[in-house]
Write an enzyme that holds these catalytic residues in place. Structure first.
Site, PDB file in Angstrom:
ATOM      1  N   CYS A  71     -68.246 -47.353   8.772  1.00  0.00           N
ATOM      2  CA  CYS A  71     -67.026 -47.313   9.594  1.00  0.00           C
ATOM      3  C   CYS A  71     -66.583 -48.725   9.919  1.00  0.00           C
ATOM      4  CB  CYS A  71     -67.281 -46.538  10.887  1.00  0.00           C
ATOM      5  SG  CYS A  71     -65.796 -46.419  11.920  1.00  0.00           S
ATOM      6  N   SER A  87     -61.747 -40.376  21.472  1.00  0.00           N
ATOM      7  CA  SER A  87     -62.921 -41.011  22.081  1.00  0.00           C
ATOM      8  C   SER A  87     -62.462 -42.129  23.004  1.00  0.00           C
ATOM      9  CB  SER A  87     -63.825 -41.584  20.982  1.00  0.00           C
ATOM     10  OG  SER A  87     -64.311 -40.560  20.157  1.00  0.00           O
ATOM     11  N   CYS A 106     -70.134 -30.567  10.746  1.00  0.00           N
ATOM     12  CA  CYS A 106     -69.618 -31.875  11.141  1.00  0.00           C
ATOM     13  C   CYS A 106     -69.526 -32.741   9.896  1.00  0.00           C
ATOM     14  CB  CYS A 106     -70.575 -32.491  12.163  1.00  0.00           C
ATOM     15  SG  CYS A 106     -70.116 -34.149  12.665  1.00  0.00           S
ATOM     16  N   HIS A 112     -64.376 -43.293  26.209  1.00  0.00           N
ATOM     17  CA  HIS A 112     -65.613 -43.988  26.599  1.00  0.00           C
ATOM     18  C   HIS A 112     -65.473 -44.973  27.756  1.00  0.00           C
ATOM     19  CE1 HIS A 112     -66.798 -42.185  22.934  1.00  0.00           C
ATOM     20  NE2 HIS A 112     -66.433 -43.152  22.135  1.00  0.00           N
ATOM     21  N   GLU A 163     -63.922 -43.289  10.722  1.00  0.00           N
ATOM     22  CA  GLU A 163     -62.765 -43.037  11.584  1.00  0.00           C
ATOM     23  C   GLU A 163     -61.726 -42.261  10.751  1.00  0.00           C
ATOM     24  OE1 GLU A 163     -61.652 -43.015  14.605  1.00  0.00           O
ATOM     25  OE2 GLU A 163     -59.652 -42.578  13.846  1.00  0.00           O
ATOM     26  N   CYS A 194     -68.024 -49.657  16.803  1.00  0.00           N
ATOM     27  CA  CYS A 194     -68.285 -49.499  18.232  1.00  0.00           C
ATOM     28  C   CYS A 194     -69.702 -50.016  18.510  1.00  0.00           C
ATOM     29  CB  CYS A 194     -68.175 -48.032  18.638  1.00  0.00           C
ATOM     30  SG  CYS A 194     -66.523 -47.366  18.368  1.00  0.00           S
ATOM     31  N   CYS A 221     -72.773 -47.467  18.217  1.00  0.00           N
ATOM     32  CA  CYS A 221     -72.793 -46.441  17.170  1.00  0.00           C
ATOM     33  C   CYS A 221     -73.574 -46.889  15.927  1.00  0.00           C
ATOM     34  CB  CYS A 221     -71.350 -46.096  16.781  1.00  0.00           C
ATOM     35  SG  CYS A 221     -71.232 -44.952  15.390  1.00  0.00           S
ATOM     36  N   CYS A 237     -74.751 -39.598  14.680  1.00  0.00           N
ATOM     37  CA  CYS A 237     -74.160 -39.881  13.376  1.00  0.00           C
ATOM     38  C   CYS A 237     -74.560 -41.279  12.926  1.00  0.00           C
ATOM     39  CB  CYS A 237     -72.638 -39.694  13.397  1.00  0.00           C
ATOM     40  SG  CYS A 237     -71.711 -41.041  14.079  1.00  0.00           S
ATOM     41  N   GLU A 276     -73.448 -38.649   5.713  1.00  0.00           N
ATOM     42  CA  GLU A 276     -74.142 -37.566   6.400  1.00  0.00           C
ATOM     43  C   GLU A 276     -73.205 -36.398   6.662  1.00  0.00           C
ATOM     44  OE1 GLU A 276     -75.817 -38.993  10.027  1.00  0.00           O
ATOM     45  OE2 GLU A 276     -77.073 -40.473   9.018  1.00  0.00           O
ATOM     46  N   SER A 312     -61.647 -36.025  15.316  1.00  0.00           N
ATOM     47  CA  SER A 312     -62.005 -36.962  16.387  1.00  0.00           C
ATOM     48  C   SER A 312     -61.610 -38.372  15.985  1.00  0.00           C
ATOM     49  CB  SER A 312     -63.518 -36.883  16.626  1.00  0.00           C
ATOM     50  OG  SER A 312     -63.932 -37.858  17.551  1.00  0.00           O
ATOM     51  N   ASN A 340     -77.038 -40.720  22.584  1.00  0.00           N
ATOM     52  CA  ASN A 340     -78.214 -40.474  21.764  1.00  0.00           C
ATOM     53  C   ASN A 340     -78.696 -41.846  21.300  1.00  0.00           C
ATOM     54  OD1 ASN A 340     -79.973 -39.049  20.082  1.00  0.00           O
ATOM     55  ND2 ASN A 340     -78.373 -37.573  19.584  1.00  0.00           N
TER      56      ASN A 340
HETATM   57  N1  SAH Z   1     -64.801 -42.264  14.546  1.00  0.00           N
HETATM   58  C1  SAH Z   1     -64.496 -41.104  15.302  1.00  0.00           C
HETATM   59  C2  SAH Z   1     -65.280 -39.873  14.880  1.00  0.00           C
HETATM   60  C3  SAH Z   1     -66.738 -40.050  14.577  1.00  0.00           C
HETATM   61  S1  SAH Z   1     -67.779 -40.425  15.945  1.00  0.00           S
HETATM   62  C4  SAH Z   1     -64.669 -41.378  16.787  1.00  0.00           C
HETATM   63  O1  SAH Z   1     -65.226 -42.400  17.142  1.00  0.00           O
HETATM   64  O2  SAH Z   1     -64.213 -40.544  17.573  1.00  0.00           O
HETATM   65  C5  SAH Z   1     -67.766 -38.905  16.877  1.00  0.00           C
HETATM   66  C6  SAH Z   1     -68.192 -39.069  18.323  1.00  0.00           C
HETATM   67  O3  SAH Z   1     -69.593 -39.377  18.408  1.00  0.00           O
HETATM   68  C7  SAH Z   1     -67.465 -40.202  19.032  1.00  0.00           C
HETATM   69  O4  SAH Z   1     -66.985 -39.768  20.291  1.00  0.00           O
HETATM   70  C8  SAH Z   1     -68.552 -41.239  19.175  1.00  0.00           C
HETATM   71  O5  SAH Z   1     -68.331 -42.093  20.251  1.00  0.00           O
HETATM   72  C9  SAH Z   1     -69.785 -40.416  19.355  1.00  0.00           C
HETATM   73  N2  SAH Z   1     -71.023 -41.128  19.093  1.00  0.00           N
HETATM   74  C10 SAH Z   1     -71.262 -42.093  18.177  1.00  0.00           C
HETATM   75  N3  SAH Z   1     -72.545 -42.504  18.245  1.00  0.00           N
HETATM   76  C11 SAH Z   1     -73.135 -41.788  19.220  1.00  0.00           C
HETATM   77  C12 SAH Z   1     -74.447 -41.750  19.761  1.00  0.00           C
HETATM   78  N4  SAH Z   1     -75.405 -42.537  19.291  1.00  0.00           N
HETATM   79  N5  SAH Z   1     -74.702 -40.885  20.779  1.00  0.00           N
HETATM   80  C13 SAH Z   1     -73.724 -40.053  21.232  1.00  0.00           C
HETATM   81  N6  SAH Z   1     -72.462 -40.043  20.762  1.00  0.00           N
HETATM   82  C14 SAH Z   1     -72.165 -40.899  19.769  1.00  0.00           C
HETATM   83 FE1  SF4 Z   2     -66.654 -45.603  13.888  1.00  0.00          FE
HETATM   84 FE2  SF4 Z   2     -66.506 -43.524  15.589  1.00  0.00          FE
HETATM   85 FE3  SF4 Z   2     -68.856 -44.864  15.204  1.00  0.00          FE
HETATM   86 FE4  SF4 Z   2     -66.837 -46.022  16.509  1.00  0.00          FE
HETATM   87  S1  SF4 Z   2     -67.986 -44.186  17.163  1.00  0.00           S
HETATM   88  S2  SF4 Z   2     -68.102 -46.976  14.888  1.00  0.00           S
HETATM   89  S3  SF4 Z   2     -65.071 -45.258  15.432  1.00  0.00           S
HETATM   90  S4  SF4 Z   2     -67.762 -43.657  13.710  1.00  0.00           S
END
Ligand code: SAH
Ligand code: SF4
Length: 352
Positions: A109, A215, A102, A217, A163, A113, A116, A334, A89, A192, A291
């Protein structure tokens, strides 16, 4: 390839190095989609380049446009043949005075997480630097013709799927190409990371003027381990130490991302704990209301809780920004569009 590499290529073909600059301009600034588009190169040179090289874009497999102007693409990568189509994406985000893109750095990934959509989809492979830059060029194509300043992508955030620091070389190569070839200022580039310590330490040594967003959290290791179970190797203290090293070598203020998950990490007690952890660091906190992604079991926080969390941090002297929610009428988080596309393809082939 950058201009220097393209110049070598031109010279190897018996042309002047200047041709390399022309080719770079065609690819990165003039939107060429094939070598034959490069009409000011001689026909023999074009033919020679075409024998060994390719210029183009990934195929757009799906596209969504939000009422607020956000455009989201699902791009099919060129290793389509045979097996599963690999998709990533990318998103174009129009703000009042600039256009941001973006980008994704991996197919899926490996970090997974708990909240995610990308992590839930598993991990297939790293993207190449070319595939990362390609995403920006695809978004740029749709912007050409807009009234300025929204006619050019001027900011890039590496916040899509994957990542970035686990695909280190391609990420750094893409950052440099975006800077020197596309002309995006280093200060308008943000990478990020989930807090991958070896990557942060290595990136510090590059001394690039990009923004590093980390990140977090969670304000403590216990909660962080629940949300990011594969990253238990590095404690919050180790992550923050690496962040200090990043600041020391680049002078760039850090961004900490904190995705607010209802009833999990969004309490005022956690805000206070976070504030204590970050005290004295040159940073700001970017709060991201969750989200929701179906079936993962997390919910979006109530607005009052977001505000309360924010106020606690601000009272502790920490600068807080809240990510403007964009594309809420499309699959904005994402990994969501890719997830839907995969589900629909499964649905399309199922007997029912
Ligand atoms: N892997 C990297 C970059 C991609 S994710 C990272 O984790 O930082 C970019 C950001 O989007 C991260 O802070 C992640 O926690 C956040 N993110 C992922 N899924 C999300 C969701 N469903 N709602 C809001 N933020 C989200
Ligand atoms: Fe990967 Fe970032 Fe999603 Fe975590 S939040 S699974 S590191 S893309």
């Amino acid at each position: 390839m950058n201009t220097a590499e393209l110049s070598v290529l031109a010279q190897q073909a018996g042309e002047s190095a200047y041709r390399g600059q022309q080719i770079a301009r065609w690819i990165y600034r003039r939107g060429a989609r094939s070598i034959s588009d490069m009409t000011d190169l001689s026909k023999p040179l074009r033919a020679r380049l075409e024998e060994q090289h390719q210029v183009g874009r990934s195929r757009v497999a799906a596209q969504q446009r939000s009422r607020d102007g956000t455009v989201k693409f699902l791009l099919a990568l060129t290793d389509e043949g045979g097996g599963m189509v690999q998709t990533v994406e990318t998103v174009g985000l129009p703000y009042a005075h600039y256009l941001s893109c973006c980008v994704s750095t991996q197919v899926g990934c490996p970090v997974r997480c708990a909240f995610c959509a990308t992590g839930a989809s598993g991990y297939t492979r790293n993207l190449t630097a070319g595939e990362i830059v390609d995403q920006l060029l695809t978004v740029q194509d749709t912007a050409t013709g807009n009234p300025p300043p929204l006619d050019r992508v001027s900011h890039v955030v590496f916040m899509g799927m994957g990542e970035p620091l686990m695909n280190y070389d391609a990420t750094v190569q893409a950052v440099r190409l975006l800077n020197t070839e596309v002309g995006i200022g280093m200060r308008h580039l943000t990478v990020s990371t989930v807090g991958y310590v070896p990557g942060i330490r290595r990136l510090a040594q590059e001394r690039m003027q990009i923004t590093l967003a980390v990140s977090l959290h969670a304000p403590n290791d216990q909660l962080r381990q629940q949300l990011i179970p594969t990253m238990t190797r590095w404690s919050l203290d180790e992550i923050l130490d690496a962040c200090k090293a990043y600041f020391k070598s680049t002078g760039r203020r850090l961004t900490f991302e904190y995705c607010l998950l209802a009833g999990v990490n969004d309490g005022v007690r956690q805000a206070r704990e976070l504030g204590h952890r970050l005290r004295g660091l040159n940073c700001h906190v970017n709060l991201i209301p969750y989200n929701p992604v179906g079936k993962l079991g997390f919910g979006a926080p109530a607005i009052l809780r977001v505000n309360a969390f924010r106020e606690v941090l601000e009272q502790m002297g920490i600068v807080v920004t809240q990510r403007a929610q964009k594309g809420s009428d499309i699959d904005a988080a994402c990994g969501q569009l890719r997830r839907r596309d995969a589900a629909e393809r499964v649905g399309a082939t199922s007997p029912s």
